[in-house]
Design a protein around this motif. Structure first.
Motif, mmCIF file in Angstrom:
data_model
loop_
_atom_site.group_PDB
_atom_site.id
_atom_site.type_symbol
_atom_site.label_atom_id
_atom_site.label_comp_id
_atom_site.label_asym_id
_atom_site.label_seq_id
_atom_site.Cartn_x
_atom_site.Cartn_y
_atom_site.Cartn_z
ATOM 1 N N LYS A 24 3.590 -12.413 5.272
ATOM 2 C CA LYS A 24 3.335 -12.120 3.804
ATOM 3 C C LYS A 24 1.826 -12.074 3.520
ATOM 4 O O LYS A 24 1.245 -11.374 2.612
ATOM 5 C CB LYS A 24 4.069 -13.114 2.948
ATOM 6 C CG LYS A 24 5.689 -12.798 2.960
ATOM 7 C CD LYS A 24 6.262 -13.821 1.831
ATOM 8 C CE LYS A 24 7.816 -13.567 2.069
ATOM 9 N NZ LYS A 24 8.437 -14.383 1.258
ATOM 10 N N GLY A 26 6.967 -7.607 6.486
ATOM 11 C CA GLY A 26 6.048 -8.752 6.015
ATOM 12 C C GLY A 26 6.897 -9.807 5.705
ATOM 13 O O GLY A 26 6.339 -10.583 4.923
ATOM 14 N N PHE A 27 8.180 -10.037 6.449
ATOM 15 C CA PHE A 27 8.861 -11.288 6.124
ATOM 16 C C PHE A 27 8.680 -12.411 7.022
ATOM 17 O O PHE A 27 9.580 -13.467 6.867
ATOM 18 C CB PHE A 27 10.468 -10.680 5.634
ATOM 19 C CG PHE A 27 10.686 -9.876 4.641
ATOM 20 C CD1 PHE A 27 9.977 -9.944 3.445
ATOM 21 C CD2 PHE A 27 11.641 -8.912 4.787
ATOM 22 C CE1 PHE A 27 10.211 -9.111 2.507
ATOM 23 C CE2 PHE A 27 11.779 -8.095 3.698
ATOM 24 C CZ PHE A 27 11.023 -8.412 2.283
#
Length: 362
Positions: free
Chosen positions: A208, A5-6
């Motif tokens: 994110k 999720g970066f």
């Protein structure tokens, strides 16, 4: 390999735009021009308008099932086995795209620049680079796509600016080419050229916040459409309607018209370097997402080991056709027609099932 999720909006935008907009530089316009002639530039607009409602419906469903990716959404809505079957269809679409399109790119490289090189060796080298790039993972792919995005876009804009002197607007007429009915039919049967947008939904949770993913992907979809339409319009106004049907590699053909005087020759080679780099990125993204889809279907904790067999299958499937022209103009066209119906219809069916189950209530 697994998503943490970066990724940011800009990286999703760059990945999606590179992934989609390269349809402007492969043999797709030649395929479309066989039926629509100088109305080729209108077909992507119709295809996009037909597939957009279904794509937005998928975005809506993923928003409702916030913690799901594409294949997980299939299973949540339709049940485990039907969901996996739908995921398998997407996987087969990815594999066919890998095989057909990689063969197309290898043919371009061989015909234009390396006439005497064995195609099999070129295939192994090309997919080998793609394989090692995909092994770096989604974060490195996203970062690489973003930092290379400006130079790739600058190169594309530069080609349009430099070739503008060769454009003859009158060649765009008659506006509907071989007829409005033919243009509408081709717009429908080629809707699957935007099917790659659905493939990217496997990474729905790669940012994110899901809002960041939706914003980047939708913006890239519209910008990609504009780029494709602009390039297709340039092709049909630089070539006449007879020539566009016979231009196997229209992007490279128009770069032949670009000149900086007698001192600078073979300028098309410079554009080939950036085109080839963008092609590597596209296939790195495609092969990574193909493995991701396969891993999700079969509940693999890590899909990294799948990259190698998928790469080998791509090479095997790509070198098998002896007549690449027949493959592109007949088999690839039929596959696009079948998949166009699938991509337009299945999101509507998913939405109806979810609505019937009462899972779309606020």
């Amino acid at each position: 390999m697994q998503n943490n999720g970066f990724l940011k909006t800009r990286e999703i935008f760059a990945i999606a735009l590179i992934f989609v907009s390269l349809k402007a530089t492969d043999s797709t316009p030649t395929l479309i021009a066989q039926k629509t002639q100088n109305a080729t530039w209108m077909v992507p607009i119709i295809s996009f308008l037909l597939i957009l409602p279904s794509f937005l419906l998928m975005i809506y469903l993923l928003k409702k099932y916030n913690d799901k990716n594409l294949v997980e959404l299939f299973e949540a809505v339709t049940g485990k086995w039907i969901g996996k079957l739908l995921g398998l269809v997407i996987f087969l679409f990815c594999m066919s795209a890998l095989m057909f399109e990689s063969r197309n790119y290898i043919d371009q490289i061989k015909v234009l620049y390396f006439h005497n090189s064995p195609m099999e060796i070129m295939f192994f080298l090309f997919i080998g680079v793609v394989f090692f790039g995909a092994k770096k993972g989604i974060e490195v792919i996203g970062f690489t796509a973003w930092i290379s995005f400006p130079i790739i876009q600058f190169t594309a804009i530069l080609v349009i600016v430099l070739i503008s002197g060769e454009v003859i607007i009158q060649r765009a007429f008659p506006i509907f080419g071989s007829g409005l009915e033919q243009v509408l039919t081709q717009g429908y049967s080629k809707a699957a050229i935007f099917g790659e947008l659905f493939v990217l939904l496997i990474a729905y949770n790669a940012t994110k916040e899901s809002r960041m993913f939706r914003k980047g992907l939708l913006l890239a979809a519209f910008v990609g459409l504009i780029e494709i339409v602009v390039f297709y319009f340039v092709y049909i106004t630089v070539f006449d309607y007879n020539s566009i049907q016979k231009a196997a590699f229209p992007f490279h053909d128009i770069t032949q018209f670009i000149s900086f005087g007698n001192f600078f020759t073979n300028i098309e080679t410079v554009f080939m370097i950036f085109w080839l780099f963008a092609a590597f990125l596209k296939f790195i993204i495609l092969i990574y997402f193909t493995a991701w889809i396969f891993g999700t279907i079969f509940n693999l904790k890590s899909f990294e080991p799948i990259l190698l067999p998928i790469s080998l299958l791509t090479i095997l499937g790509g070198i098998l056709p002896f007549n690449s022209g027949l493959t592109e103009l007949v088999y690839h066209e039929r596959l696009l027609a079948w998949l166009s119906l699938f991509f337009i219809a299945f999101p509507i069916v998913l939405w109806l099932i979810a609505w019937k189950k009462g899972e779309l209530k606020a």
